[in-house]
Design an enzyme around this catalytic site. Structure first.
Site, mmCIF file in Angstrom:
data_model
loop_
_atom_site.group_PDB
_atom_site.id
_atom_site.type_symbol
_atom_site.label_atom_id
_atom_site.label_comp_id
_atom_site.label_asym_id
_atom_site.label_seq_id
_atom_site.Cartn_x
_atom_site.Cartn_y
_atom_site.Cartn_z
ATOM 1 N N GLU A 1 -31.399 -22.090 -10.985
ATOM 2 C CA GLU A 1 -32.822 -22.377 -11.152
ATOM 3 C C GLU A 1 -33.502 -21.160 -11.767
ATOM 4 O O GLU A 1 -33.236 -20.047 -11.311
ATOM 5 C CB GLU A 1 -33.494 -22.694 -9.808
ATOM 6 C CG GLU A 1 -34.941 -23.139 -9.996
ATOM 7 C CD GLU A 1 -35.616 -23.584 -8.690
ATOM 8 O OE1 GLU A 1 -35.017 -23.446 -7.607
ATOM 9 O OE2 GLU A 1 -36.751 -24.060 -8.779
ATOM 10 N N GLU B 1 -34.964 -23.885 2.741
ATOM 11 C CA GLU B 1 -33.880 -24.335 1.856
ATOM 12 C C GLU B 1 -33.269 -25.633 2.370
ATOM 13 O O GLU B 1 -32.936 -26.520 1.585
ATOM 14 C CB GLU B 1 -32.798 -23.256 1.711
ATOM 15 C CG GLU B 1 -33.307 -21.886 1.261
ATOM 16 C CD GLU B 1 -34.175 -21.911 0.022
ATOM 17 O OE1 GLU B 1 -33.967 -22.792 -0.825
ATOM 18 O OE2 GLU B 1 -35.072 -21.045 -0.098
ATOM 19 N N GLU C 1 -41.964 -27.286 -4.270
ATOM 20 C CA GLU C 1 -42.187 -26.020 -3.560
ATOM 21 C C GLU C 1 -43.384 -26.073 -2.604
ATOM 22 O O GLU C 1 -43.304 -25.615 -1.479
ATOM 23 C CB GLU C 1 -42.319 -24.858 -4.557
ATOM 24 C CG GLU C 1 -41.054 -24.601 -5.374
ATOM 25 C CD GLU C 1 -39.802 -24.364 -4.528
ATOM 26 O OE1 GLU C 1 -39.928 -24.154 -3.313
ATOM 27 O OE2 GLU C 1 -38.687 -24.407 -5.087
HETATM 28 N N1 0A1 Z 1 -36.041 -22.780 -5.317
HETATM 29 C C1 0A1 Z 1 -35.933 -21.518 -4.627
HETATM 30 C C2 0A1 Z 1 -36.553 -20.395 -5.352
HETATM 31 C C3 0A1 Z 1 -35.734 -19.728 -6.384
HETATM 32 C C4 0A1 Z 1 -36.152 -19.757 -7.690
HETATM 33 C C5 0A1 Z 1 -35.460 -19.068 -8.667
HETATM 34 C C6 0A1 Z 1 -34.347 -18.356 -8.267
HETATM 35 O O1 0A1 Z 1 -33.628 -17.600 -9.158
HETATM 36 C C7 0A1 Z 1 -34.135 -16.948 -10.110
HETATM 37 C C8 0A1 Z 1 -33.930 -18.343 -6.985
HETATM 38 C C9 0A1 Z 1 -34.614 -19.043 -6.055
HETATM 39 C C10 0A1 Z 1 -36.727 -21.657 -3.342
HETATM 40 O O2 0A1 Z 1 -37.824 -22.179 -3.355
HETATM 41 O O3 0A1 Z 1 -36.264 -21.188 -2.319
HETATM 42 ZN ZN ZN Z 2 -38.357 -23.645 -2.378
#
Ligand code: 0A1
Ligand code: ZN
Length: 858
Positions: free
Chosen positions: A128, A305, A327
């Site tokens: 991501e 998560e 989110e």
């Molecule tokens: N989706 C994850 C957040 C996340 C976004 C980017 C990342 O890598 C660059 C890593 C994690 C969350 O909301 O926890």
């Molecule tokens: Zn998240």
């Protein structure tokens, strides 16, 4: 003037929400083959592609830094392809095809920590938002959902454990000391949820039985020595699984759930399907190395998560403009989970503090954006407090407006309708609307309008007058009134009670509400439980606020009244050089003396607002005046209530560490008391802190003592810093705390100290936690970051520029404090702008930093 000669060769393109088009090609199935090696990993990808709709456009597969070693279409090698800015463009005849590509990548030189990279001895992935394209050619966008079959082969000694998404569907040995494993994920998913991990890992294993009786194998994978530190995370995982069943009716959908902790990670953690990868700071916890705050954060992030399995994975985002769909909703879910595990009142106070510290300044500055942005250059820059925390507040307001029952119906409908698909924020609101029968047309403005609404609430005779305004933000000048849910209560001064809380939906620029007649002028408790993410101005007097700080039955309202009383005093003092502290001292004294209150709550309520938050209330920030005003009030509270601080300190000493809400509350209050005792410069405070530092059986108490010592001139200071380093030098997560404690100090030598720490052998630009521990913490230090000679700004810009070629994502995250230049005096403004211009002029600047710096100067 901007030196355009050194700007990036071409100004990076702006991606716009309104330009969304469905994908030309879909990929229902993908088979991946990894021949893993830290220096040279071979990736073969076989994609079943299908034409989406009637068109004759070629297949476009995103790639970042990849060169195809071979391309085959329907089994036949072809050279009929081009590379356009990294994208592999392939003409395809017919409606479907099997497309195979081969590439080679080098995980050990991947310093960006995006794609496949090495951390310690592990190989792991982060996809991501757009990391998958650094692994293989693929339509790397969240609305292309595929079934994945993944085979990996690696050296069996270096990488005995091979993990992927879904279920293990095969494994075996190979010649030359190698072995292989195959993982198959039955759920179609977007590429950003792909993950693999290979390495010497050991599992803390457990099981969970779902409400329908399915057994799930749980494992948390870490280095062998860290196994004892995984129990708290495991407890949190099981509690989250149960909570999602109880509160949302959502059950886990696979036979296994794996979590891996890695040391080098750009964010907190990642919700890859059934293979969550975590920054180790959000997994590892034991009393000797983790504070109560760390324990809470571990549980909160594990829950976050896990909750993504439904809010994010089963229903994902159509495009990255919808990021808050997963989110904001998931943060709201993890906040409610944490509130249910301990003190809901304290959790709400903490959540609001985070929002005000991180999101309000964003909303008020050059990087302001709505929770559903309209455009971006680099999506990584949009993993912001606005998307996450304001996004959560918007979901919370829906919960408030609709009530728990209709909100749950709306969620059920949303999951039913969109399961297995990529959805939009609009889909979520429509489900809420359809399930509840309510019209949410005006509420939708929260998704599109940036900025923090300002509400004024005034009592005039027997009328309550409410007015709202929404400040201008970059690109948005003409704002409409929002729908703002305001919980309020009117207190009777004589009885100290009220006739019931009401929910007012403020939906116009101005509203007048009649008050009950007779009974005199009530005291207004408004935005109770922080029912909307707004700034409220009232005509309440110091006496009203003192009354609420003693009588409000809404804990948040009580806290808020105290904060407002402190803020009014501090802003006055920063402006005028002095202020009368009596009202604050009396209110704090009464709160400390109130045995009916939870010590954890008292610990929050008697804390002074941060220097940053005081500055946010002022037309122009004067960091030195703010620091002087706050220190003067702190000293006055310390001296005038010295007996009460001593009593609180000694009353809350625990013989032994327990992680319970009660024990946490006691530690909190005791350490706040220690801070005040030190502020009185009582001769014995240094000795007291040092004694606590040495005797502590937990990190909360030890670090609080270290922080108190690091912040002052006590003779014990050097010995404490040295002893802490010696004790924890092999534990990077604790050494991060050692860096931060010094970077946050208000001592005069902090600027020189952080410069020296940058040269410390333990400082590295290759570990994001370490960079944040030094540079991130320092940029929060209002007094020294804003040093009048500009040294603080230069320090941050130097680190940022050194980091950009290594890890642009993490570099860009350091920039926002420099963007707040409009808030300081002209001399500091010039210094901050000069640093931003120096950054922007750097050759080869990443688009991540370019976006943040150029927007900050605009
Ligand atoms: N989706 C994850 C957040 C996340 C976004 C980017 C990342 O890598 C660059 C890593 C994690 C969350 O909301 O926890
Ligand atoms: Zn998240």
């Amino acid at each position: 003037m901007l030196d355009t000669q050194n700007a990036p060769a071409a100004v990076p393109a702006l991606i716009r929400r309104e330009e969304y088009r469905p994908p030309d090609w879909l990929v229902p199935e993908i088979a991946l083959d990894f021949d893993l090696d830290a220096a040279r990993t071979r990736v073969t990808a076989r994609l079943m592609v299908t034409r989406n709709g009637v068109h004759d456009r070629p297949l476009r597969l995103d790639g970042d830094g990849l060169t195809p070693r071979a391309v085959r279409v329907n089994g036949v090698a072809t050279t009929d392809w081009t590379l356009e800015a990294g994208v592999l463009v392939l003409p395809i005849n017919g409606a479907t095809a099997e497309v195979e590509t081969e590439v080679e990548i080098a995980p050990e030189t991947n310093t960006q920590l995006m794609g496949l990279y090495a951390s310690g001895g592990l190989l792991c992935t982060q996809c991501e938002a757009e990391g998958f394209r650094r692994i293989t050619f693929f339509p790397d966008r969240p609305d292309v959902l595929s079934r994945y079959r993944v085979k990996m082969a690696a050296d069996k000694t270096l990488y005995p454990v091979l993990l992927g998404n879904g279920d293990l569907t095969g494994s075996g040995d190979l010649s030359g000391g190698r072995h292989w494993a195959e993982w198959t994920d039955p759920f179609p998913k977007p590429s950003y949820l792909f993950a693999l991990v290979a390495g010497q890992l050991f599992a803390n294993r457990d099981t969970f039985t779902t409400k329908s009786g399915k057994l799930v194998d749980l494992a948390i994978w870490v280095a062998e020595a860290d196994l004892p530190k995984t129990h708290h995370a495991m407890d949190a995982l099981k509690a989250s699984m149960k909570w999602d069943e109880d509160v949302y009716g959502r059950e886990y959908d696979l036979g296994q759930f794996n979590i891996v902790a890695v040391a080098d990670f750009n964010f907190g953690a990642m919700e890859n399907k059934s293979l969550n990868i975590f920054n180790s700071r959000y997994i590892l916890a034991d009393p000797d190395t983790a504070t109560d705050m760390d324990y809470d954060a571990v549980a909160g992030v594990v829950a976050h998560e896990y909750f993504h399995n439904w809010s994010g994975n089963r229903v994902t985002c159509r495009d990255w403009f919808q990021l808050s769909l997963k989110e904001g909703f998931t943060v709201f879910r993890d906040q409610c989970f944490s509130a249910d595990q301990g003190s809901a009142a304290v959790k709400r106070i903490e959540d609001v503090r985070v929002l005000r510290a991180a999101q309000f300044p964003e909303d008020a500055g050059p990087l302001a954006h709505p929770i559903r942005p309209d455009s971006y250059i680099e999506i990584s820059n949009f993993y912001t407090a606005t998307i996450y925390n304001k996004g959560a507040e918007i979901i919370r307001m829906l919960h408030t407006i609709l009530g728990a029952e209709d909100f749950r119906k709306g969620c059920d409908l949303y999951f039913d309708r969109h399961d297995g698909t990529a959805a939009t924020c609009e889909d979520f609101v429509r489900a809420m609307e359809n399930a509840s029968g309510r019209d949410l047309a005006q509420f939708r403005l929260w998704y599109g309008q940036a900025g923090t609404p300002r509400i004024t609430a005034k009592i005039s005779g027997e009328t309550l007058i409410l007015e709202q305004t929404l400040p201008e933000t970059p690109g948005q000048t003409d704002k409409q009134p929002m729908l703002i849910p305001l919980r309020l209560a009117l207190f009777d001064r004589a009885t100290g009670g009220h006739a019931g809380e009401q929910l007012v939906l403020l939906d116009k620029a101005r509203m007048e509400l009649p008050l009950p007649s007779g009974g005199g002028r009530p005291v207004l408790s408004i935005n109770r439980d922080f029912s909307a993410p707004i700034i409220v101005e009232t005509d309440r007097t110091a006496e009203d606020l003192a009354f609420l700080s003693a009588h409000d039955d809404d804990p948040f309202g009580r806290y808020e009244a105290m904060q407002q009383l402190m803020l009014d005093t501090l802003v006055g003092a920063a402006r005028d050089g002095a202020a009368d502290h009596t009202a604050v001292v009396t209110a704090v004294g009464q709160t400390l003396a109130n045995n009916a209150l939870d010590p954890a709550f008292i610990g929050e309520a008697v804390l002074l607002p941060s220097e940053a938050f005081i500055g946010d209330q002022m037309a122009q920030i004067d960091p030195e005046a703010i620091h002087r005003a706050r220190e003067a009030l702190r000293r006055d509270l310390a001296t005038r209530l010295a007996g009460q601080w001593e009593a609180a300190y000694h009353a809350h000493a625990a013989p032994r560490f327990h992680y319970t809400p009660e024990a946490k509350g006691a530690r909190r209050l005791r350490n706040v008391a220690l801070g005040y005792l030190a502020a009185a410069q009582a001769d014995h405070a240094g000795a007291l802190a040092f004694r606590q530092f040495e005797a502590a059986d937990n990190m909360t108490d030890r670090l609080a003592a270290l922080g108190t010592l690091a912040n002052g001139d006590a003779v014990e200071r050097p010995a404490a810093l040295q002893a802490f380093y010696a004790r924890y030098q092999d534990n990077p997560l604790v050494i991060d705390k050692w860096f931060s404690a010094q970077a946050l100090s208000s001592r005069a030598d902090t600027g020189a100290a952080v410069a020296a720490l940058r040269d410390h052998p333990d400082f590295t630009l290759h570990n994001p936690n370490r960079v944040r521990a030094l540079a991130g913490a320092f940029s929060m230090n209002q007094l020294h970051f804003h040093a009048a000679d500009g040294g603080g700004y230069r320090f941050l810009a130097d680190i940022l520029l050194a980091l950009d070629p290594i890890n642009p994502q993490t570099a860009a995250k350091l920039l926002p404090p420099l963007g707040r230049w409009r808030r300081v005096d002209p001399a500091r403004q010039a210094l901050m702008r000069a640093e931003l211009e120096r950054i922007l002029a750097a050759p080869g600047l990443s688009k991540d930093v370019f976006e943040q710096a150029s927007k900050s100067l605009a």
